[in-house]
Design a protein around this motif. Structure first.
Motif, mmCIF file in Angstrom:
data_model
loop_
_atom_site.group_PDB
_atom_site.id
_atom_site.type_symbol
_atom_site.label_atom_id
_atom_site.label_comp_id
_atom_site.label_asym_id
_atom_site.label_seq_id
_atom_site.Cartn_x
_atom_site.Cartn_y
_atom_site.Cartn_z
ATOM 1 N N TRP A 17 0.610 -0.936 -0.375
ATOM 2 C CA TRP A 17 0.038 0.186 -0.226
ATOM 3 C C TRP A 17 0.766 1.341 -0.146
ATOM 4 O O TRP A 17 0.439 2.221 -0.704
ATOM 5 C CB TRP A 17 -0.787 0.385 1.738
ATOM 6 N N VAL A 18 1.956 1.076 0.872
ATOM 7 C CA VAL A 18 2.483 2.357 1.218
ATOM 8 C C VAL A 18 3.293 2.605 -0.290
ATOM 9 O O VAL A 18 3.546 3.822 -1.163
ATOM 10 C CB VAL A 18 3.956 1.874 1.812
ATOM 11 N N ARG A 19 3.750 1.089 -1.290
ATOM 12 C CA ARG A 19 3.823 2.102 -2.411
ATOM 13 C C ARG A 19 3.372 2.390 -3.867
ATOM 14 O O ARG A 19 3.508 3.268 -4.636
ATOM 15 C CB ARG A 19 4.752 0.370 -3.552
ATOM 16 N N MET A 20 1.936 1.190 -3.298
ATOM 17 C CA MET A 20 0.802 2.985 -4.661
ATOM 18 C C MET A 20 0.866 3.382 -4.069
ATOM 19 O O MET A 20 0.535 4.417 -5.270
ATOM 20 C CB MET A 20 0.036 1.565 -3.534
ATOM 21 N N LEU A 21 0.628 4.378 -2.724
ATOM 22 C CA LEU A 21 0.161 5.759 -2.527
ATOM 23 C C LEU A 21 1.030 6.797 -3.568
ATOM 24 O O LEU A 21 0.916 7.875 -3.692
ATOM 25 C CB LEU A 21 0.069 5.991 -0.332
ATOM 26 N N SER A 22 3.082 5.919 -3.736
ATOM 27 C CA SER A 22 3.302 7.062 -3.996
ATOM 28 C C SER A 22 3.404 7.201 -6.000
ATOM 29 O O SER A 22 4.210 8.416 -6.492
ATOM 30 C CB SER A 22 4.976 6.772 -3.512
ATOM 31 N N VAL A 23 2.395 6.314 -6.131
ATOM 32 C CA VAL A 23 2.303 6.479 -7.727
ATOM 33 C C VAL A 23 1.570 7.922 -7.815
ATOM 34 O O VAL A 23 0.178 8.812 -6.864
ATOM 35 C CB VAL A 23 1.199 5.514 -8.583
ATOM 36 N N PRO A 24 1.975 8.939 -8.906
ATOM 37 C CA PRO A 24 1.864 9.653 -8.637
ATOM 38 C C PRO A 24 0.354 10.212 -9.340
ATOM 39 O O PRO A 24 -0.325 9.259 -9.787
ATOM 40 C CB PRO A 24 2.458 10.808 -9.941
ATOM 41 N N TYR A 25 -0.904 11.402 -8.677
ATOM 42 C CA TYR A 25 -2.330 11.173 -9.536
ATOM 43 C C TYR A 25 -2.814 11.153 -10.741
ATOM 44 O O TYR A 25 -3.542 10.926 -11.099
ATOM 45 C CB TYR A 25 -2.838 12.370 -8.656
ATOM 46 N N ARG A 26 -1.372 11.931 -11.312
ATOM 47 C CA ARG A 26 -1.936 12.208 -12.874
ATOM 48 C C ARG A 26 -1.766 10.815 -13.395
ATOM 49 O O ARG A 26 -2.503 10.530 -14.405
ATOM 50 C CB ARG A 26 -0.554 12.948 -13.627
ATOM 51 N N LEU A 27 -1.361 9.774 -12.677
ATOM 52 C CA LEU A 27 -1.756 8.082 -13.421
ATOM 53 C C LEU A 27 -3.139 7.948 -13.074
ATOM 54 O O LEU A 27 -3.877 6.618 -13.693
ATOM 55 C CB LEU A 27 -0.752 7.075 -13.256
ATOM 56 N N PHE A 28 -3.931 8.199 -11.719
ATOM 57 C CA PHE A 28 -4.645 7.292 -11.041
ATOM 58 C C PHE A 28 -6.358 8.255 -12.205
ATOM 59 O O PHE A 28 -6.731 7.886 -12.031
ATOM 60 C CB PHE A 28 -4.961 7.453 -10.137
ATOM 61 N N TYR A 29 -6.088 9.598 -12.135
ATOM 62 C CA TYR A 29 -7.332 9.809 -12.897
ATOM 63 C C TYR A 29 -7.881 9.710 -14.403
ATOM 64 O O TYR A 29 -8.788 9.870 -13.897
ATOM 65 C CB TYR A 29 -7.604 12.125 -12.737
ATOM 66 N N PRO A 30 -7.035 10.133 -15.210
ATOM 67 C CA PRO A 30 -7.446 8.786 -16.317
ATOM 68 C C PRO A 30 -8.171 7.715 -16.472
ATOM 69 O O PRO A 30 -9.415 7.655 -16.283
ATOM 70 C CB PRO A 30 -6.739 8.819 -17.209
ATOM 71 N N PRO A 31 -8.159 6.811 -15.534
ATOM 72 C CA PRO A 31 -8.918 5.740 -15.254
ATOM 73 C C PRO A 31 -10.490 5.536 -14.404
ATOM 74 O O PRO A 31 -11.656 5.345 -14.865
ATOM 75 C CB PRO A 31 -7.879 4.636 -14.465
ATOM 76 N N ILE A 32 -9.956 6.869 -14.244
ATOM 77 C CA ILE A 32 -11.184 6.759 -12.829
ATOM 78 C C ILE A 32 -12.232 7.961 -13.575
ATOM 79 O O ILE A 32 -13.553 7.345 -13.543
ATOM 80 C CB ILE A 32 -11.010 8.209 -11.775
ATOM 81 N N ILE A 33 -11.437 8.200 -14.497
ATOM 82 C CA ILE A 33 -13.018 8.802 -15.283
ATOM 83 C C ILE A 33 -13.250 8.168 -16.496
ATOM 84 O O ILE A 33 -14.624 7.882 -16.916
ATOM 85 C CB ILE A 33 -12.365 9.872 -16.357
ATOM 86 N N ILE A 34 -12.308 7.142 -17.116
ATOM 87 C CA ILE A 34 -13.646 6.594 -17.958
ATOM 88 C C ILE A 34 -14.234 5.056 -17.399
ATOM 89 O O ILE A 34 -14.836 5.111 -17.658
ATOM 90 C CB ILE A 34 -11.793 5.099 -18.340
ATOM 91 N N PHE A 35 -13.972 4.745 -16.256
ATOM 92 C CA PHE A 35 -14.471 3.999 -15.397
ATOM 93 C C PHE A 35 -16.356 4.831 -15.178
ATOM 94 O O PHE A 35 -16.867 4.036 -15.393
ATOM 95 C CB PHE A 35 -14.579 3.304 -13.806
ATOM 96 N N LEU A 36 -15.651 6.129 -14.408
ATOM 97 C CA LEU A 36 -16.894 6.836 -14.333
ATOM 98 C C LEU A 36 -18.538 6.724 -15.786
ATOM 99 O O LEU A 36 -19.010 6.856 -15.664
ATOM 100 C CB LEU A 36 -17.157 8.358 -13.956
#
Lengths: 150, 503
Positions: free
Chosen positions: B382-401
């Motif tokens: 989990w610690v490692r996952m949190l260091s992934v930057p947000y710019r990589l997280f939000y496009p998947p969220i948008i597509i899922f939505l």
């Protein structure tokens, strides 16, 4: 611009007032009826009036307050880019299919952040397209067109 | 059937292959999304809700509630490591948890948060399985006036407790009620507020609203510049996780107090996990023999609130499943998904489909135990996952939505609706208008109107019916008390802040 027009309470109050009035004004056309036999307009009319009164109270309180509670800045760039991305997805989904819609939506959404790096974004777009095709269409079997229909 | 037969039957259902898989998937998704700061359980549930329509109701419920309590476990990770709440209910965990993390002992609060959450959940679940059937026997006597008053209480309590400004949250509730009226009126056959748009005839789906207000506008807010975060990278060996003997001893009391407090508050309408965790923190601070340690890494400040929020999350299912009155936004979504599956919420759910209730309870036992085994060995991951930057997280969220909203009714109309509501939601957060009351109002709106109509039809138009029934009158008195209490506490806090300004 006087500070009151940027006050959170005042703006929220005006918003409530507008929404309330809108629903209340429209309600009588659906038939109000009586309390015993309510028409379709009865409940919305009451709610609209209540909301308008709440809005009035909120705005009035803001006007009477000495210090305005100023609304924080709105950032237009993320709002515009994310909205554009969703509209692009919707527009292309019907016409060009899921693959192109996903690619386009991801690329457009990249505009939202200053930190976006182009090559990274392209990789994310391709990866996401593959995942959504496999997960949603192949595995979950959602009825989404993959490509354009001729 | 006796209590133990019911439980055994529930486990039989929950242990079926598919239900186990749904439980694992739900819990994992909840853990990951809960761990990401800014995205809470409501976002996670609304994102996955459309995909559960094809499941049978029990499986859907198992997965959605798995997401819910999974997110509460996951949320503590972000609170402790990033000092940013993973979900609002974990916000208070950051106070002590992050202080400990800054001392290089992050693994210990992470471990204790998991253990306390687990204890809170398990004890609360026992309470749920005993209390819910008892409440149902009372609720079976409810008629339309009682239901109307009960829903009113739910809405008022949710507005009164949840926000700092009562007028705003009541206003948002009414906006939700009004949005809920859009579409075909079943009684009169009239189209209301559709303005000739055929797609609006079925009404505005609560899923679209939830995705817009809790998913989209959250993403937009997180994308504002200067919301950087720094991840603390702790040592995550087994020895780093264990508290000292003194800390462990102090935590036992905190966990029990937190569980009791959360269990009680969670079952009430309005007060969900978030309020419970804040209250638990205050209680711990008051009863502690070392109040000077608070703010500098007192483990009680992690154990108490984490036990409280999970306990409240479990008992929150009581009003939803027995009365059909959701206490907060998450429960509103769960109730909404029951309605989508064609289950009429209310006290009859437990008698007509006991499988649903007992299967869910059993699956929550299994899920919580599973989390204990998933979470602790993977703290490092989990610690490692949190260091992934947000710019990589939000496009998947948008597509899922997008895909989720599209599949609600296979139309792109809902996508445009979501985009518009998302912008509105962003503006509303800027105006400090809370979105949860709106969602509650939206889901309860149609049911409230129906019960109001029926009550007044029974009484031939006299509103006295709400006072003549003793249960309904009692509930209305509670509404009044809630209102008076919250107005009083607001005036007091305002006066206090004015005094602070003056000095």
């Amino acid at each position: 611009m006087p500070a009151i027009f940027r006050d959170k309470d005042f703006l929220a109050g005006c918003l409530f007032l507008a929404i309330g009035l809108f629903f209340a004004v429209e309600a009588p056309s659906y038939g109000i009826g009586t309390a015993r036999r309510m028409g379709a307009g009865y409940f919305p009319l009451i709610l609209g009036i209540v909301l308008a009164l709440i809005g009035l109270a909120l705005s009035a309180r803001a006007v009477l307050q000495s210090q305005p509670d100023v609304m924080p800045r709105l950032f237009i760039r993320p709002v515009a880019a994310i909205t554009a991305s969703i509209v692009a997805f919707g527009f292309l989904l019907d016409r060009a299919g899921l693959v192109i819609a996903t690619l386009a939506a991801v690329l457009v959404s990249g505009l939202a952040s200053e930190e976006t790096r182009f090559f990274e974004l392209v990789l994310v777009a391709i990866g996401l397209t593959v995942v959504s095709v496999l997960l949603f269409v192949q595995f979950l079997g959602l009825p989404i067109p993959l490509w354009w229909r001729l | 059937m006796s209590f133990f037969d019911n439980i055994a039957h529930g486990f039989e259902l929950a242990f079926s292959w598919w239900n186990l898989i749904y439980c694992v998937v739900g819990v994992l998704v909840g853990l990951v999304i809960g761990a990401l700061p800014g995205l809470g359980a409501v976002t996670a549930i609304s994102m996955l809700l459309p995909f559960t329509f094809g499941f049978d109701p029990l499986s859907a419920l198992i997965m959605l509630s798995g997401i819910f309590y999974g997110a509460l476990y996951g949320g503590s990770i972000a609170s402790i490591l990033l000092n940013l709440p993973g979900t609002p209910a974990n916000a208070v965990t950051a106070l002590e948890g992050n202080a400990l993390a800054k001392q290089g002992r992050a693994a210990m609060p992470l471990f204790m948060a998991t253990v306390s959450s687990f204890c809170g959940s398990i004890i609360a679940l026992i309470f749920v399985s005993v209390a819910a059937p008892a409440i149902v026997t009372v609720a079976l006597d409810f008629g339309p006036p009682e239901y109307f008053s009960m829903m009113l209480l739910g809405l008022i309590a949710a507005s009164a407790v949840a926000a700092d400004s009562l007028l705003r949250s009541i206003g948002m509730t009414v906006v939700g009620l009004l949005i809920g009226l859009v579409g075909l009126d079943i009684v009169s056959g009239m189209m209301r507020y559709t303005f000739g748009v055929p797609m609006l005839a079925e009404g505005i789906s609560f899923i679209v609203v939830a995705m817009a207000l809790f998913g989209l506008s959250e993403v937009i807010s997180n994308l504002e510049p200067n919301t950087r975060m720094e991840v603390l990278k702790p040592k995550t060996g087994l020895r780093d996780m264990l508290p000292t003997a003194a800390e462990a001893r102090r935590s036992v009391g905190s966990i029990l107090r937190g569980t009791a407090l959360g269990g009680f508050l969670g079952a009430l309408p309005g007060a969900g996990p978030t309020i419970s965790s804040f209250m638990a923190y205050t209680v711990e601070q008051r009863v502690s023999r070392h109040p000077e340690l608070f703010g500098k890494g007192a483990i009680e400040g992690v154990a108490g609130p984490e036990a409280a929020n999970n306990s409240a999350a479990q008992t929150g299912f009581i009003p939803t499943l027995t009365l059909g009155i959701p206490g907060d936004a998450v429960q509103a979504l769960i109730l909404g998904s029951l309605i989508v599956h064609g289950i009429q919420p209310g006290p009859l759910v437990m008698t007509r489909s006991p499988d649903l209730f007992w299967g869910l309870i059993a699956s929550m036992w299994i899920g919580n135990i599973m989390i204990l085994f998933i979470n602790i060995p993977f703290i490092g991951m989990w610690v490692r996952m949190l260091s992934v930057p947000y710019r990589l997280f939000y496009p998947p969220i948008i597509i899922f939505l997008c895909i989720g909203v599209f599949s609600v009714s296979n139309s792109t109309f809902n996508l445009y609706l979501m985009a518009g509501l998302g912008c509105a939601g962003y503006l509303l957060t800027k105006l400090n208008c809370p979105a949860s009351p709106l969602l509650l109002g939206l889901i309860l709106g149609p049911m409230m109107e129906e019960n109001l109509r029926r009550s007044l039809l029974l009484s031939r138009g006299s509103p006295m019916i709400f006072i003549e029934s003793p249960i309904s009158a009692g509930i209305l008195v509670c509404c009044l008390l809630f209102l008076i209490f919250s107005i009083y506490s607001q005036i007091r806090s305002r006066r206090r802040s004015r005094m602070a300004d003056a000095t």
